[in-house]
Design a protein around this motif. Sequence first.
Motif, PDB file in Angstrom:
ATOM      1  N   GLY A 162       0.823  -1.202   0.000  1.00  0.00           N
ATOM      2  CA  GLY A 162       0.000   0.000   0.000  1.00  0.00           C
ATOM      3  C   GLY A 162       0.853   1.246   0.000  1.00  0.00           C
ATOM      4  N   ARG A 163       0.233   2.350  -0.355  1.00  0.00           N
ATOM      5  CA  ARG A 163       0.975   3.618  -0.403  1.00  0.00           C
ATOM      6  C   ARG A 163       1.339   4.109   0.992  1.00  0.00           C
ATOM      7  NH1 ARG A 163      -2.629   7.436  -4.112  1.00  0.00           N
ATOM      8  NH2 ARG A 163      -4.224   6.545  -2.724  1.00  0.00           N
ATOM      9  N   SER A 164       0.533   3.722   1.980  1.00  0.00           N
ATOM     10  CA  SER A 164       0.838   4.077   3.368  1.00  0.00           C
ATOM     11  C   SER A 164       0.375   2.938   4.258  1.00  0.00           C
ATOM     12  CB  SER A 164       0.139   5.376   3.777  1.00  0.00           C
ATOM     13  OG  SER A 164      -1.259   5.168   3.933  1.00  0.00           O
ATOM     14  N   SER A 165       0.965   2.848   5.443  1.00  0.00           N
ATOM     15  CA  SER A 165       0.601   1.768   6.370  1.00  0.00           C
ATOM     16  C   SER A 165      -0.866   1.851   6.759  1.00  0.00           C
ATOM     17  CB  SER A 165       1.485   1.840   7.621  1.00  0.00           C
ATOM     18  OG  SER A 165       2.830   1.613   7.298  1.00  0.00           O
ATOM     19  N   ALA A 166      -1.328   3.072   7.068  1.00  0.00           N
ATOM     20  CA  ALA A 166      -2.719   3.234   7.495  1.00  0.00           C
ATOM     21  C   ALA A 166      -3.679   2.859   6.377  1.00  0.00           C
ATOM     22  CB  ALA A 166      -2.963   4.677   7.931  1.00  0.00           C
ATOM     23  N   GLU A 167      -3.386   3.310   5.155  1.00  0.00           N
ATOM     24  CA  GLU A 167      -4.268   3.017   4.023  1.00  0.00           C
ATOM     25  C   GLU A 167      -4.337   1.519   3.757  1.00  0.00           C
ATOM     26  OE1 GLU A 167      -3.436   3.577  -0.545  1.00  0.00           O
ATOM     27  OE2 GLU A 167      -4.063   5.491   0.298  1.00  0.00           O
ATOM     28  N   ALA A 168      -3.182   0.849   3.790  1.00  0.00           N
ATOM     29  CA  ALA A 168      -3.148  -0.585   3.531  1.00  0.00           C
ATOM     30  C   ALA A 168      -3.865  -1.364   4.633  1.00  0.00           C
ATOM     31  CB  ALA A 168      -1.703  -1.061   3.400  1.00  0.00           C
ATOM     32  N   LEU A 169      -3.673  -0.959   5.871  1.00  0.00           N
ATOM     33  CA  LEU A 169      -4.323  -1.647   6.985  1.00  0.00           C
ATOM     34  C   LEU A 169      -5.835  -1.482   6.917  1.00  0.00           C
ATOM     35  CD1 LEU A 169      -4.273  -3.196   9.623  1.00  0.00           C
ATOM     36  CD2 LEU A 169      -3.694  -1.072  10.816  1.00  0.00           C
ATOM     37  N   LEU A 170      -6.291  -0.254   6.655  1.00  0.00           N
ATOM     38  CA  LEU A 170      -7.728  -0.004   6.569  1.00  0.00           C
ATOM     39  C   LEU A 170      -8.355  -0.771   5.400  1.00  0.00           C
ATOM     40  CD1 LEU A 170      -7.678   3.812   7.358  1.00  0.00           C
ATOM     41  CD2 LEU A 170      -8.749   2.041   8.766  1.00  0.00           C
ATOM     42  N   GLU A 171      -7.634  -0.874   4.302  1.00  0.00           N
ATOM     43  CA  GLU A 171      -8.134  -1.633   3.159  1.00  0.00           C
ATOM     44  C   GLU A 171      -8.252  -3.113   3.508  1.00  0.00           C
ATOM     45  OE1 GLU A 171      -9.599  -2.592  -0.519  1.00  0.00           O
ATOM     46  OE2 GLU A 171      -9.336  -0.581   0.361  1.00  0.00           O
ATOM     47  N   TYR A 172      -7.260  -3.624   4.236  1.00  0.00           N
ATOM     48  CA  TYR A 172      -7.292  -5.028   4.650  1.00  0.00           C
ATOM     49  C   TYR A 172      -8.469  -5.298   5.588  1.00  0.00           C
ATOM     50  CZ  TYR A 172      -5.974  -9.420   6.881  1.00  0.00           C
ATOM     51  OH  TYR A 172      -5.985 -10.712   7.374  1.00  0.00           O
ATOM     52  N   LEU A 173      -8.744  -4.350   6.471  1.00  0.00           N
ATOM     53  CA  LEU A 173      -9.788  -4.543   7.478  1.00  0.00           C
ATOM     54  C   LEU A 173     -11.190  -4.350   6.925  1.00  0.00           C
ATOM     55  CD1 LEU A 173      -8.131  -2.562  10.409  1.00  0.00           C
ATOM     56  CD2 LEU A 173      -8.342  -5.046  10.234  1.00  0.00           C
ATOM     57  N   LYS A 174     -11.293  -3.694   5.771  1.00  0.00           N
ATOM     58  CA  LYS A 174     -12.599  -3.377   5.213  1.00  0.00           C
ATOM     59  C   LYS A 174     -13.442  -4.638   5.027  1.00  0.00           C
ATOM     60  CE  LYS A 174     -12.771  -1.988   0.968  1.00  0.00           C
ATOM     61  NZ  LYS A 174     -12.580  -1.142  -0.241  1.00  0.00           N
ATOM     62  N   ASP A 175     -14.652  -4.589   5.555  1.00  0.00           N
ATOM     63  CA  ASP A 175     -15.630  -5.691   5.446  1.00  0.00           C
ATOM     64  C   ASP A 175     -15.271  -6.923   6.279  1.00  0.00           C
ATOM     65  OD1 ASP A 175     -17.051  -4.130   3.620  1.00  0.00           O
ATOM     66  OD2 ASP A 175     -15.908  -4.923   1.926  1.00  0.00           O
ATOM     67  N   LYS A 176     -14.169  -6.880   7.053  1.00  0.00           N
ATOM     68  CA  LYS A 176     -13.820  -8.023   7.904  1.00  0.00           C
ATOM     69  C   LYS A 176     -14.450  -7.821   9.291  1.00  0.00           C
ATOM     70  CE  LYS A 176      -9.584  -9.655   5.690  1.00  0.00           C
ATOM     71  NZ  LYS A 176      -9.675  -8.880   4.454  1.00  0.00           N
ATOM     72  N   THR A 177     -15.741  -8.025   9.365  1.00  0.00           N
ATOM     73  CA  THR A 177     -16.469  -7.766  10.611  1.00  0.00           C
ATOM     74  C   THR A 177     -16.227  -8.830  11.675  1.00  0.00           C
ATOM     75  OG1 THR A 177     -18.405  -8.887   9.683  1.00  0.00           O
ATOM     76  CG2 THR A 177     -18.284  -6.490   9.413  1.00  0.00           C
ATOM     77  N   ASP A 178     -15.585  -9.949  11.293  1.00  0.00           N
ATOM     78  CA  ASP A 178     -15.341 -11.003  12.272  1.00  0.00           C
ATOM     79  C   ASP A 178     -14.087 -10.751  13.107  1.00  0.00           C
ATOM     80  OD1 ASP A 178     -13.673 -11.325  10.090  1.00  0.00           O
ATOM     81  OD2 ASP A 178     -13.654 -13.523  10.210  1.00  0.00           O
ATOM     82  N   ILE A 179     -13.351  -9.689  12.804  1.00  0.00           N
ATOM     83  CA  ILE A 179     -12.157  -9.359  13.589  1.00  0.00           C
ATOM     84  C   ILE A 179     -12.590  -8.694  14.891  1.00  0.00           C
ATOM     85  CG2 ILE A 179     -10.088  -7.903  13.674  1.00  0.00           C
ATOM     86  CD1 ILE A 179      -9.805  -8.369  10.654  1.00  0.00           C
ATOM     87  N   ASP A 180     -12.053  -9.178  15.995  1.00  0.00           N
ATOM     88  CA  ASP A 180     -12.455  -8.684  17.315  1.00  0.00           C
ATOM     89  C   ASP A 180     -11.541  -7.598  17.864  1.00  0.00           C
ATOM     90  OD1 ASP A 180     -14.655 -10.582  17.629  1.00  0.00           O
ATOM     91  OD2 ASP A 180     -13.084 -12.096  17.780  1.00  0.00           O
ATOM     92  N   LEU A 181     -10.319  -7.500  17.327  1.00  0.00           N
ATOM     93  CA  LEU A 181      -9.392  -6.517  17.877  1.00  0.00           C
ATOM     94  C   LEU A 181      -8.260  -6.249  16.888  1.00  0.00           C
ATOM     95  CD1 LEU A 181      -8.669  -4.849  20.470  1.00  0.00           C
ATOM     96  CD2 LEU A 181      -7.205  -6.776  21.136  1.00  0.00           C
ATOM     97  N   ILE A 182      -7.890  -4.984  16.791  1.00  0.00           N
ATOM     98  CA  ILE A 182      -6.702  -4.562  16.052  1.00  0.00           C
ATOM     99  C   ILE A 182      -5.666  -4.132  17.087  1.00  0.00           C
ATOM    100  CG2 ILE A 182      -5.788  -3.038  14.257  1.00  0.00           C
ATOM    101  CD1 ILE A 182      -8.841  -2.339  13.725  1.00  0.00           C
TER     102      ILE A 182
END
Length: 292
Positions: free
Chosen positions: A235-255
């Motif tokens: 990703g172009r930035s860590s935050a952008e790549a992380l947010l893209e990875y997390l998108k629609d992953k509602t089963d994740i309980d904690l970052i």
Amino acid sequence: MKFLLPVDFTEITNGLLRLVKALAQPHKASVTLLHVISPILYLPYPESFGMSVVDLELLSDMEKKKEEEATQKLKGLADFLKPVPANMVVDIGDPAEVILEKESSYDLLIMGSHRKGLIEKILVGSTAEKVARYTKRPLLVMKGKEVEDFKKVVVAHDLSKYAQEAFEFALKLLKPFKCHITILHVEETIELPVVAHVRDVISERYKEEKLKYLDSLKEKAQGDGFECDVKVVEGRSSAEALLEYLKDKTDIDLIVMGSRGLSTLQRVLLGSTSSEVLRKAQLPILIHRSLQ
């Protein structure tokens, strides 16, 4: 361990209590319930209104009444937390400032984040965001969903010592839950002033060393009883790549993220990866910042 739980008696309080109880019991932790009362503003009317100045003693009595009401409510919350031992503290002031003044005595701060409108976020920001900006202690913010159990956790790791401290703290905190941990690393391009084929060789070796290190973290987590995998994204930035990875992953309980903190000017101009993820991700997040 000692947890600090600020509460405001709003709709998020019950979910926070369930989360704290689930975390505190296996660690035999104690909890301090903190409620902060905003000071009553003294605004005398202009003399032309023909009204007398408000008696300061009346303001003091009003604050005492608020303190008594808050103490009674905290007693009910402490009863809910049993058998977890709970202390009760009522203070007056700005909530974020009071929390930051008291944080040094605790191993973990646990807060909820309210949904706010865009204009309110721009002008004020939430108490959780303010605390996240300046705290020197680990901070768990419940937002987006309520959790009482941790089954899937994402640990963002940029190979820094701050990320490593966050990773180790997460293993300690989450060990009773035996959850599945994904170690997520954002791949960034290395710009080196060397000829192309030499640059490619160096870049490939660097990636190999990173993967070896990430695999060693995976082995450590597995040795502590966790299921674990490693994912590398670009990703172009860590935050952008992380947010893209997390998108629609509602089963994740904690970052889980580490943070080194930024100067005031840097916060205004750039912000930080953890701050951006805290603002935008609709999932619970644990931000670990060392005492250094």
